[in-house]
Design a protein around this motif. Structure first.
Motif, PDB file in Angstrom:
ATOM      1  N   LYS A   1      10.006   2.555  -4.034  1.00 42.55           N
ATOM      2  CA  LYS A   1       9.478   1.253  -3.627  1.00 42.55           C
ATOM      3  C   LYS A   1       8.577   0.654  -4.702  1.00 42.55           C
ATOM      4  CE  LYS A   1       6.835   1.298   0.097  1.00 42.55           C
ATOM      5  NZ  LYS A   1       6.481   1.305   1.525  1.00 42.55           N
ATOM      6  N   TYR A   2       7.833   1.522  -5.391  1.00 43.30           N
ATOM      7  CA  TYR A   2       6.893   1.075  -6.420  1.00 43.30           C
ATOM      8  C   TYR A   2       7.195   1.789  -7.742  1.00 43.30           C
ATOM      9  CZ  TYR A   2       4.233  -0.071  -2.146  1.00 43.30           C
ATOM     10  OH  TYR A   2       3.844  -0.532  -0.913  1.00 43.30           O
ATOM     11  N   PRO A   3       8.211   1.359  -8.484  1.00 47.89           N
ATOM     12  CA  PRO A   3       8.572   2.041  -9.731  1.00 47.89           C
ATOM     13  C   PRO A   3       7.421   2.149 -10.723  1.00 47.89           C
ATOM     14  CG  PRO A   3      10.262   0.462  -9.107  1.00 47.89           C
ATOM     15  CD  PRO A   3       9.111   0.227  -8.197  1.00 47.89           C
ATOM     16  N   ALA A  12      12.579   9.453   6.778  1.00 44.37           N
ATOM     17  CA  ALA A  12      11.284   8.885   6.386  1.00 44.37           C
ATOM     18  C   ALA A  12      11.299   8.402   4.947  1.00 44.37           C
ATOM     19  CB  ALA A  12      10.181   9.917   6.581  1.00 44.37           C
ATOM     20  N   ALA A  13      11.924   9.158   4.048  1.00 44.56           N
ATOM     21  CA  ALA A  13      11.996   8.740   2.647  1.00 44.56           C
ATOM     22  C   ALA A  13      12.741   7.413   2.532  1.00 44.56           C
ATOM     23  CB  ALA A  13      12.682   9.820   1.812  1.00 44.56           C
ATOM     24  N   ASN A  14      13.842   7.292   3.251  1.00 48.62           N
ATOM     25  CA  ASN A  14      14.592   6.042   3.239  1.00 48.62           C
ATOM     26  C   ASN A  14      13.790   4.906   3.871  1.00 48.62           C
ATOM     27  OD1 ASN A  14      17.698   6.199   2.375  1.00 48.62           O
ATOM     28  ND2 ASN A  14      17.057   8.202   3.139  1.00 48.62           N
ATOM     29  N   LEU A  48       0.825  -1.199   0.000  1.00 46.51           N
ATOM     30  CA  LEU A  48       0.000   0.000   0.000  1.00 46.51           C
ATOM     31  C   LEU A  48       0.864   1.256   0.000  1.00 46.51           C
ATOM     32  CD1 LEU A  48      -2.671  -1.019   2.677  1.00 46.51           C
ATOM     33  CD2 LEU A  48      -2.574  -1.609   0.249  1.00 46.51           C
ATOM     34  N   ARG A  49       0.244   2.369  -0.359  1.00 43.81           N
ATOM     35  CA  ARG A  49       0.934   3.652  -0.256  1.00 43.81           C
ATOM     36  C   ARG A  49       1.387   3.866   1.181  1.00 43.81           C
ATOM     37  NH1 ARG A  49      -1.010   8.357   1.574  1.00 43.81           N
ATOM     38  NH2 ARG A  49      -3.186   7.628   1.481  1.00 43.81           N
ATOM     39  N   THR A  50       2.598   4.374   1.371  1.00 46.22           N
ATOM     40  CA  THR A  50       3.096   4.668   2.713  1.00 46.22           C
ATOM     41  C   THR A  50       2.261   5.780   3.326  1.00 46.22           C
ATOM     42  OG1 THR A  50       5.329   4.063   2.015  1.00 46.22           O
ATOM     43  CG2 THR A  50       5.115   5.288   4.075  1.00 46.22           C
ATOM     44  N   ALA A  93       8.182  13.118   1.862  1.00 46.80           N
ATOM     45  CA  ALA A  93       9.147  12.042   2.105  1.00 46.80           C
ATOM     46  C   ALA A  93       8.550  10.681   1.764  1.00 46.80           C
ATOM     47  CB  ALA A  93       9.587  12.069   3.569  1.00 46.80           C
ATOM     48  N   ALA A  94       7.300  10.458   2.182  1.00 49.62           N
ATOM     49  CA  ALA A  94       6.640   9.189   1.881  1.00 49.62           C
ATOM     50  C   ALA A  94       6.477   9.010   0.378  1.00 49.62           C
ATOM     51  CB  ALA A  94       5.282   9.124   2.572  1.00 49.62           C
ATOM     52  N   ARG A  95       6.157  10.089  -0.310  1.00 45.37           N
ATOM     53  CA  ARG A  95       6.028  10.027  -1.775  1.00 45.37           C
ATOM     54  C   ARG A  95       7.369   9.658  -2.415  1.00 45.37           C
ATOM     55  NH1 ARG A  95       3.538   8.602  -6.166  1.00 45.37           N
ATOM     56  NH2 ARG A  95       4.182   9.790  -7.977  1.00 45.37           N
ATOM     57  N   ILE A  96       8.440  10.264  -1.966  1.00 40.31           N
ATOM     58  CA  ILE A  96       9.769   9.958  -2.509  1.00 40.31           C
ATOM     59  C   ILE A  96      10.102   8.483  -2.279  1.00 40.31           C
ATOM     60  CG2 ILE A  96      12.245  10.388  -2.183  1.00 40.31           C
ATOM     61  CD1 ILE A  96      11.426  13.337  -1.524  1.00 40.31           C
TER      62      ILE A  96
END
Length: 437
Positions: free
Chosen positions: A362-364, A316-318, A60-62, A354-357
């Motif tokens: 994570k989901y190319p 968070a992005a990492n 799922l989306r983060t 950050a979650a979007r990045i």
């Protein structure tokens, strides 16, 4: 009442699972299977009639959590309502109400009434606050009163709870044997529980009576988020023996709770150097059997106070990239003061970005929006460009504050616009999806 995980195991697709599938663009049966495995949770207390449906977990989306709450210095319930509404306006996915000052029942109920986000909390805060007021000593908390508070808060409509079940005598012994810490203890609930255990020379009742905790959570189908009470508050404490002892216990409890039919999350890790984030998430996923990971920060540096929303966004992005499922925001006020409305706004925005990045990595396959943004920027289609951005109001505000003479350009380049010149040179060579609609 059966919980989401119990119904999923009976091959029942609930309305909540269907809603999550629609939101995520995934098959409802696939969602059901992941809920049955305990890899996706849906925090939705049925006692609360109007709340957003949110899925947290694998595939799922983060998601992004915003935290609000009073303190002993600032206890303004109207301010907390406004902060909750700002968090929802800025598209946070969940909210934690973490008050420790004022009328705690009133603040919690007002927040629940005035926003639609799934609301979580930490019941230890109210338990120890009331013990401090009554006895002037939080160590005199009656453990039975703690369980009463948990049920009262659940009855009000709390959809997920951070409960510090993983602190026990063994983890405290690790803290002593390693000579304490550089950054000390930073979890309010965790620290007061350690203090209670030391004062009473007793084991943590939340650990000893874990089945009772799960029973209460199941009664309201609330998600049990295993609190990270001994998380590192400094990067030099990251993955020390005390933190790892609690993490092992929490991951084991996640499995036990899941087997009991309770929706489970694990929390962590606090302050972690950038090079350790991937390993931390791998350990949580491996040891917990894939339980959703609710990440606090993480902050990969200790020296960024005043800009810790940026410090945490890097962490968070990492974290999102490597499999974290829910990110707790950090505001510019972190380590300095109780956040105000603007701090909440900036914290949610930084963490959503950050979650979007992280999700882009994570989901190319989910990068289509970024392509559309790039094409609209290349072709200087400003109206379309702003509609595609995460924060169009901020982008428009900046552009309008420095209006260019040529409306097709911006004042960064003006007559020397690289986009315009490049398109002029290569317009005849564009083909396929490089030609914008």
């Amino acid at each position: 009442m059966e919980t989401q995980i119990e119904m999923a195991r009976k091959a029942i697709i609930t309305p909540q699972m269907t809603k999550v599938a629609e939101q995520e663009g995934l098959d409802a049966e696939w969602i059901r299977e992941r809920v049955a495995e305990g890899r996706i949770v849906i925090p939705v207390n049925p006692n609360r009639q109007h709340q957003n449906i949110v899925g947290i977990g694998f595939g799922l989306r983060t998601k992004v959590n915003a935290s609000i709450g009073t303190s002993s210095d600032i206890a303004d319930s109207n301010l907390e309502i406004r902060k909750a509404q700002v968090a929802e306006e800025e598209k946070a996915d969940t909210l934690m109400e973490l008050s420790t000052g004022g009328n705690l029942d009133e603040v919690r109920r007002l927040v629940l009434e005035n926003c639609s986000l799934p609301v979580g909390n930490v019941p230890l805060y109210q338990a120890f606050a009331e013990a401090s007021r009554k006895y002037h000593n939080p160590g005199k908390l009656d453990s039975e009163h703690l369980f009463e508070i948990i049920e009262k808060q659940l009855a009000d409509g709390i959809s997920f709870m951070a409960i510090h079940c993983g602190i026990n005598r063994y983890s405290i012994e690790r803290l002593r044997n390693q000579g304490y810490r550089y950054g000390g203890l930073v979890s309010k609930g965790g620290t007061f529980m350690v203090s209670w255990m030391e004062y009473n020379n007793c084991e943590n009742p939340l650990y000893e009576q874990f089945d009772r905790v799960c029973g209460l959570m199941k009664k309201y189908d609330s998600v049990l988020s295993l609190g990270n009470g001994i998380r590192a508050g400094a990067i030099h404490d990251s993955h020390d023996r005390a933190q790892m002892a609690e993490m092992v216990i929490n991951c084991e409890l996640a499995e036990i709770g899941r087997d009991m039919g309770c929706q489970m999350m694990v929390e962590g890790p606090g302050h972690v150097p950038l090079d350790e984030i991937e390993g931390n998430i791998m350990l949580e996923k491996r040891m917990s059997g894939g339980a959703p990971y609710y990440v606090l920060g993480p902050l990969p540096a200790d020296s960024g106070a005043g800009y810790d929303h940026i410090t945490a966004a890097i962490g968070a992005a990492n974290s999102a990239r490597h499999g974290a499922d829910l990110i707790c925001y950090i505001t510019p006020a972190e380590h300095l003061a109780l956040p105000n409305e603007e701090d909440v706004r900036e914290g949610v925005r930084a963490t959503r970005l950050a979650a979007r990045i992280g999700d882009i990595a994570k989901y190319p396959e989910r990068r289509e929006l970024e392509k559309k943004v790039a094409l609209s920027r290349r072709d200087t289609k400003w109206d379309e460009h702003f509609q595609l951005l995460m924060f169009p109001d901020k982008a428009q505000e900046i552009r309008k504050s420095r209006t260019p003479e040529n409306q097709k350009t911006c004042t960064m380049c003006g007559d020397f616009c690289a986009m315009a010149r490049g398109k002029e040179i290569f317009s005849g060579d564009m083909r396929g999806d490089k030609i914008a609609d």
